[in-house]
Every structure is written in C-alpha cells, then in structure tokens.
Design a protein around this motif. Structure first.
Motif, PDB file in Angstrom:
ATOM      1  N   ARG A   1       0.827  -1.206   0.000  1.00  0.00           N
ATOM      2  CA  ARG A   1       0.000   0.000   0.000  1.00  0.00           C
ATOM      3  C   ARG A   1       0.866   1.262   0.000  1.00  0.00           C
ATOM      4  O   ARG A   1       0.548   2.250  -0.678  1.00  0.00           O
ATOM      5  CB  ARG A   1      -0.931   0.002   1.230  1.00  0.00           C
ATOM      6  CG  ARG A   1      -1.884  -1.156   1.331  1.00  0.00           C
ATOM      7  CD  ARG A   1      -2.956  -1.179   0.271  1.00  0.00           C
ATOM      8  NE  ARG A   1      -2.481  -1.661  -1.015  1.00  0.00           N
ATOM      9  CZ  ARG A   1      -2.265  -2.957  -1.291  1.00  0.00           C
ATOM     10  NH1 ARG A   1      -2.451  -3.882  -0.386  1.00  0.00           N
ATOM     11  NH2 ARG A   1      -1.858  -3.310  -2.496  1.00  0.00           N
ATOM     12  N   TYR A   2       1.957   1.252   0.771  1.00  0.00           N
ATOM     13  CA  TYR A   2       2.869   2.393   0.746  1.00  0.00           C
ATOM     14  C   TYR A   2       3.488   2.558  -0.647  1.00  0.00           C
ATOM     15  O   TYR A   2       3.595   3.679  -1.164  1.00  0.00           O
ATOM     16  CB  TYR A   2       3.983   2.209   1.788  1.00  0.00           C
ATOM     17  CG  TYR A   2       3.585   2.603   3.188  1.00  0.00           C
ATOM     18  CD1 TYR A   2       3.424   3.941   3.541  1.00  0.00           C
ATOM     19  CD2 TYR A   2       3.384   1.644   4.169  1.00  0.00           C
ATOM     20  CE1 TYR A   2       3.064   4.312   4.827  1.00  0.00           C
ATOM     21  CE2 TYR A   2       3.013   1.997   5.469  1.00  0.00           C
ATOM     22  CZ  TYR A   2       2.863   3.333   5.789  1.00  0.00           C
ATOM     23  OH  TYR A   2       2.495   3.696   7.055  1.00  0.00           O
TER      24      TYR A   2
ATOM     25  N   ASP B   1       2.260   1.617  -3.549  1.00  0.00           N
ATOM     26  CA  ASP B   1       1.247   2.123  -4.479  1.00  0.00           C
ATOM     27  C   ASP B   1       1.022   3.620  -4.296  1.00  0.00           C
ATOM     28  O   ASP B   1       0.881   4.362  -5.270  1.00  0.00           O
ATOM     29  CB  ASP B   1      -0.071   1.373  -4.270  1.00  0.00           C
ATOM     30  CG  ASP B   1       0.048  -0.112  -4.574  1.00  0.00           C
ATOM     31  OD1 ASP B   1       0.987  -0.484  -5.303  1.00  0.00           O
ATOM     32  OD2 ASP B   1      -0.789  -0.886  -4.073  1.00  0.00           O
ATOM     33  N   PHE B   2       0.978   4.052  -3.044  1.00  0.00           N
ATOM     34  CA  PHE B   2       0.739   5.470  -2.769  1.00  0.00           C
ATOM     35  C   PHE B   2       1.847   6.342  -3.342  1.00  0.00           C
ATOM     36  O   PHE B   2       1.579   7.357  -4.015  1.00  0.00           O
ATOM     37  CB  PHE B   2       0.622   5.705  -1.255  1.00  0.00           C
ATOM     38  CG  PHE B   2       0.538   7.159  -0.882  1.00  0.00           C
ATOM     39  CD1 PHE B   2      -0.647   7.870  -1.041  1.00  0.00           C
ATOM     40  CD2 PHE B   2       1.651   7.831  -0.388  1.00  0.00           C
ATOM     41  CE1 PHE B   2      -0.731   9.215  -0.706  1.00  0.00           C
ATOM     42  CE2 PHE B   2       1.580   9.174  -0.055  1.00  0.00           C
ATOM     43  CZ  PHE B   2       0.388   9.867  -0.211  1.00  0.00           C
ATOM     44  N   PHE B   3       3.109   5.941  -3.127  1.00  0.00           N
ATOM     45  CA  PHE B   3       4.212   6.769  -3.600  1.00  0.00           C
ATOM     46  C   PHE B   3       4.332   6.748  -5.123  1.00  0.00           C
ATOM     47  O   PHE B   3       4.733   7.747  -5.730  1.00  0.00           O
ATOM     48  CB  PHE B   3       5.527   6.338  -2.943  1.00  0.00           C
ATOM     49  CG  PHE B   3       5.666   6.812  -1.518  1.00  0.00           C
ATOM     50  CD1 PHE B   3       5.763   8.171  -1.233  1.00  0.00           C
ATOM     51  CD2 PHE B   3       5.683   5.905  -0.473  1.00  0.00           C
ATOM     52  CE1 PHE B   3       5.884   8.623   0.074  1.00  0.00           C
ATOM     53  CE2 PHE B   3       5.792   6.345   0.836  1.00  0.00           C
ATOM     54  CZ  PHE B   3       5.895   7.702   1.121  1.00  0.00           C
TER      55      PHE B   3
ATOM     56  N   LEU C   1       1.742   6.470  -7.212  1.00  0.00           N
ATOM     57  CA  LEU C   1       0.693   7.384  -7.674  1.00  0.00           C
ATOM     58  C   LEU C   1       1.038   8.840  -7.367  1.00  0.00           C
ATOM     59  O   LEU C   1       0.745   9.741  -8.161  1.00  0.00           O
ATOM     60  CB  LEU C   1      -0.641   7.020  -7.024  1.00  0.00           C
ATOM     61  CG  LEU C   1      -1.351   5.787  -7.588  1.00  0.00           C
ATOM     62  CD1 LEU C   1      -2.568   5.437  -6.745  1.00  0.00           C
ATOM     63  CD2 LEU C   1      -1.779   6.030  -9.039  1.00  0.00           C
ATOM     64  N   LEU C   2       1.653   9.061  -6.225  1.00  0.00           N
ATOM     65  CA  LEU C   2       2.039  10.420  -5.858  1.00  0.00           C
ATOM     66  C   LEU C   2       3.061  10.968  -6.853  1.00  0.00           C
ATOM     67  O   LEU C   2       2.964  12.125  -7.298  1.00  0.00           O
ATOM     68  CB  LEU C   2       2.622  10.438  -4.443  1.00  0.00           C
ATOM     69  CG  LEU C   2       2.930  11.816  -3.843  1.00  0.00           C
ATOM     70  CD1 LEU C   2       1.649  12.633  -3.697  1.00  0.00           C
ATOM     71  CD2 LEU C   2       3.631  11.656  -2.494  1.00  0.00           C
TER      72      LEU C   2
ATOM     73  N   SER D   1      -6.461  11.686  -9.975  1.00  0.00           N
ATOM     74  CA  SER D   1      -5.476  11.166  -9.013  1.00  0.00           C
ATOM     75  C   SER D   1      -6.152  10.822  -7.692  1.00  0.00           C
ATOM     76  O   SER D   1      -5.862   9.792  -7.070  1.00  0.00           O
ATOM     77  CB  SER D   1      -4.359  12.183  -8.794  1.00  0.00           C
ATOM     78  OG  SER D   1      -3.665  12.454  -9.996  1.00  0.00           O
TER      79      SER D   1
ATOM     80  N   MET E   1      -6.350   7.085  -5.972  1.00  0.00           N
ATOM     81  CA  MET E   1      -5.876   6.798  -4.618  1.00  0.00           C
ATOM     82  C   MET E   1      -6.998   6.255  -3.741  1.00  0.00           C
ATOM     83  O   MET E   1      -6.803   5.301  -2.978  1.00  0.00           O
ATOM     84  CB  MET E   1      -5.277   8.064  -3.996  1.00  0.00           C
ATOM     85  CG  MET E   1      -3.965   8.498  -4.638  1.00  0.00           C
ATOM     86  SD  MET E   1      -3.245   9.958  -3.863  1.00  0.00           S
ATOM     87  CE  MET E   1      -1.764  10.208  -4.870  1.00  0.00           C
TER      88      MET E   1
ATOM     89  N   TYR F   1      -7.659   2.641  -4.731  1.00  0.00           N
ATOM     90  CA  TYR F   1      -6.653   1.748  -4.167  1.00  0.00           C
ATOM     91  C   TYR F   1      -6.975   1.412  -2.712  1.00  0.00           C
ATOM     92  O   TYR F   1      -6.928   0.253  -2.283  1.00  0.00           O
ATOM     93  CB  TYR F   1      -5.269   2.399  -4.243  1.00  0.00           C
ATOM     94  CG  TYR F   1      -4.382   1.856  -5.331  1.00  0.00           C
ATOM     95  CD1 TYR F   1      -3.769   0.614  -5.203  1.00  0.00           C
ATOM     96  CD2 TYR F   1      -4.126   2.590  -6.481  1.00  0.00           C
ATOM     97  CE1 TYR F   1      -2.944   0.122  -6.184  1.00  0.00           C
ATOM     98  CE2 TYR F   1      -3.295   2.107  -7.477  1.00  0.00           C
ATOM     99  CZ  TYR F   1      -2.703   0.875  -7.329  1.00  0.00           C
ATOM    100  OH  TYR F   1      -1.875   0.383  -8.302  1.00  0.00           O
ATOM    101  N   VAL F   2      -7.306   2.457  -1.951  1.00  0.00           N
ATOM    102  CA  VAL F   2      -7.610   2.253  -0.528  1.00  0.00           C
ATOM    103  C   VAL F   2      -8.861   1.394  -0.361  1.00  0.00           C
ATOM    104  O   VAL F   2      -8.894   0.462   0.453  1.00  0.00           O
ATOM    105  CB  VAL F   2      -7.784   3.610   0.177  1.00  0.00           C
ATOM    106  CG1 VAL F   2      -8.308   3.413   1.601  1.00  0.00           C
ATOM    107  CG2 VAL F   2      -6.474   4.377   0.207  1.00  0.00           C
TER     108      VAL F   2
ATOM    109  N   ARG G   1      -3.936  -5.964  -8.427  1.00  0.00           N
ATOM    110  CA  ARG G   1      -2.798  -5.053  -8.257  1.00  0.00           C
ATOM    111  C   ARG G   1      -1.843  -5.121  -9.435  1.00  0.00           C
ATOM    112  O   ARG G   1      -1.352  -4.083  -9.909  1.00  0.00           O
ATOM    113  CB  ARG G   1      -2.061  -5.369  -6.960  1.00  0.00           C
ATOM    114  CG  ARG G   1      -0.923  -4.386  -6.679  1.00  0.00           C
ATOM    115  CD  ARG G   1      -0.328  -4.562  -5.302  1.00  0.00           C
ATOM    116  NE  ARG G   1       0.648  -3.513  -5.029  1.00  0.00           N
ATOM    117  CZ  ARG G   1       1.962  -3.654  -5.202  1.00  0.00           C
ATOM    118  NH1 ARG G   1       2.446  -4.814  -5.630  1.00  0.00           N
ATOM    119  NH2 ARG G   1       2.791  -2.661  -4.947  1.00  0.00           N
TER     120      ARG G   1
END
Length: 368
Positions: free
Chosen positions: A74-75, A77-79, A81-82, A110, A114, A117-118, A146
């Motif tokens: 999850r971390y 994926d977040f970074f 996308l960020l 965006s 996000m 994903y969550v 994923r």
C-alpha cells in the motif's frame, strides 16, 4: 522464532524493492524520465511477486510476512501514484492540452485512483470481518487486481515517450478499474446480506448434507421421542434426557445408547422401540422450507450434492423419493451394517476422488 525469521526474510526482500526501486521511480517520474519510471514500476511488480515465492521455497513464509507485505504494497502504491500525480501536475504539455481544466482534472483522477486503491483493500478486509467471506473471481478476488493496475501505470510511463498525457490517462484507467472492483464487491455484498445471492467459493464442487435436522424437519420429533424413552426406561429427568440425546446427535441411535448407557440391559428394547416409531412417523414429517431453493441453487452451479445419514438406508430412499428431491442429489446413503456416516463420507471421497478440503458440509442449514 522460525516464523519471525520468515517474516524478516519476507520483509527484507520487500524492503530491497521499496528502498532501492522507489527512490528511482520518484526521481525519474518527477524529473520527466517517465519511461524509465514506468519500467521500474513494472520491475517492482515482478519483484513483489517473487519475494513470496522465495519465502515459500525456503519454507520461511509466515502470517506476519504476508501481513507486512500487504502493508508495504500500500505504501508502494501510494508513492507511485504520488510521483505520477506530480509529474502530471508539472508537465507543460499536459497543461497546454487541458488548459484551465488541467489542475482540477489531474486532482480529480489522481484522487479517485488513490481512493480506489484504498477501498479495494478496505472492502477485502470488511468482507472477511462482516461476511466471513473472501472475494473470489478473476477481477474481484483480493490481490488479483494489483498487477493489472501497476501494468496500466507501466504502460502509461512507457507511452509518455509519445506524449506525456499517457500518464494521467493511465491514472484515470487505474481509477476506473479500482472503483469498478469496489462497486462490484458492494453489489455482491448487498446481495449476500439481503439473501438474494450467496457467494460460493469456486473451489467447492461437492456438498454433503445430513438428513435429520438439516433437510428434514425431524429433530423436534426425534428429540421428544428419545427423551420420553429415556425418561420411561432409565428414570432421567426431562432436561437430562434431552441433553443426553442432543449431546450425541449425528450418530445412529444404537451407538448413542451404547455411549449414554453402556451395556445396559434395557438398551436393545429401547432401540427397537425408537426405530419402530421413527419408521412409522418420519414419512409424515416435512422438509424445511428453504431446502428445495437451496438444492436448486447448488444444482444450478453444477455442484455435486449428497445426503449422508444415520437413518437406515431404506427410510432414506423412501423419504427422498416421497419428497421429490431424490433427483437433485448425486447419491444418498443411509445406515447399513458397518456403514455409518463417517464411512459413507469416506466412500464418497474415494469414489469421486475428492480431497477432504473439496468436500463440504453446510451446518448453517441445520435447524434444531
């Protein structure tokens, strides 16, 4: 200690991906090297699948390792996308293409990606907590989507060599795909909670039902009959008689009596009286109201159905035929000499070449 080492090994491989690959992803994506960033995203996806295999091959897999892997995913994926969000936000080509709508469009897609994903992870966890069910299927199963989402971002990064707009397009694709999975899961959970549908594990291909108290509404009659015989012949109270009978249900009555009153001289007479009354009355007792819809549900899904029972075979044959449900089941087995319920199930497993985890009894249908 072994599990702890397994978790460390599992986390170590993920850590290599996270701290060596992600900085490169952020550097390359943010600083307009989107093609390299896209390739590194796909490499991260491949390596993420390898670490679990490494742990399994080394027999170092652990529950904590699986949990920690999901957290780090999850971390990651977040970074990713960020980084792609900032790339889209700072790209002159994208700004020129969308004009004054560039900022709200990029923030919207965006944000949806996000949130999607969550929510994919959240719905997976909630289905287990609230329904005790793990989503199955090609698109809705936990963990299945994923790789597809990362592949979309990989394609977007590579296609940025043609035009940077491929980055927000890939983010938009991830947003649609993720939220579509969430919507499908919500609909499935609503059908489950409202009784309109029941999610079935696709690995289940065989269901074995008991007769008394599961298909046939016989347990009230049988309990009262047995309790009265125990009261009349052994001097038990009503509560004692009922409890002793119910504690051993699932076995044939002769075995029950040998457990409740071993070698008692009255056992043979009591057993004979019980079986005689049961034969005279059981044909008059109905099925539960939800039995036929349940059998139709399984039959429609081509799941094999069997009945195993401690009731004598000839009673089973006659009762199922009388209730017109014999054609729903692939086989029905009752009590015969040296053919108790456990042997009946073993016979089904051998004859149809099933493993124990493929044969399932549904106790939630049982009503006492």
């Amino acid at each position: 200690m072994k599990n702890a080492r397994g978790a460390e090994e599992h986390a170590g491989v993920i850590g290599i991906v996270l701290f060596n690959v992600l900085p490169d992803i952020e550097d390359h994506v943010v600083f307009y090297r989107a093609v390299t960033g896209g390739i590194l995203i796909q490499l991260a996806s491949v390596l993420d699948g390898c670490d679990g295999e490494v742990a399994r091959l080394k027999k170092m897999e652990s529950s904590f390792g699986n949990f920690f892997d999901a957290v780090l995913d999850r971390y990651t994926d977040f970074f990713i996308l960020l980084g792609m969000f900032f790339y889209s936000l700072t790209s002159r080509e994208i700004a020129q293409l969308f004009g004054s709508f560039a900022l709200p469009v990029i923030f919207l897609i965006s944000g949806l990606a996000m949130v999607g994903y969550v929510m994919v992870s959240y719905t997976s966890a909630k289905s287990v907590a609230d329904f005790r069910y793990r989503y199955k299927g090609r698109w809705t199963a936990a963990g299945r989507g994923r790789d597809i989402r990362l592949f979309m971002l990989f394609v977007g990064g590579v296609m940025a060599s043609v035009h940077p707009v491929s980055i927000p397009v890939s983010i938009f694709g991830v947003a649609v795909f993720s939220n579509a999975i969430v919507l499908k899961r919500v609909l499935l959970s609503w059908k489950c909670s409202s009784g309109k549908d029941v999610p079935i594990n696709r690995s289940i291909n065989t269901v074995v039902f008991d007769l008394d108290g599961t298909l046939a509404d016989t347990m009230t009659f049988l309990t009262n009959l047995a309790a009265q015989l125990l009261i009349d012949n052994y001097g038990l109270s009503v509560e004692e008689a009922r409890n002793k009978y119910l504690e051993t249900t699932g076995l044939d009555f002769a075995t029950q009596m040998s457990m409740i009153f071993p070698n008692h001289p009255k056992n043979e007479r009591v057993i004979s009286a019980f079986e005689k009354k049961k034969r005279e009355t059981v044909m008059e007792l109905p099925l539960f109201s939800d039995v036929i819809p349940t059998l139709q549900f399984f039959k429609k899904r081509e799941i094999r159905l069997f009945v195993c029972s401690s009731t004598p075979q000839e009673i089973i044959d006659e009762y199922l035929k009388l209730q017109k449900i014999d054609w729903y089941v692939d086989g029905h087995y009752g009590l015969k000499p040296d053919f108790q319920k456990s042997r009946q199930i073993d016979f089904i497993l051998r004859r149809y070449r099933l493993r124990h985890d493929e044969q399932t009894n549904f106790p939630f249908l049982k009503k006492l």
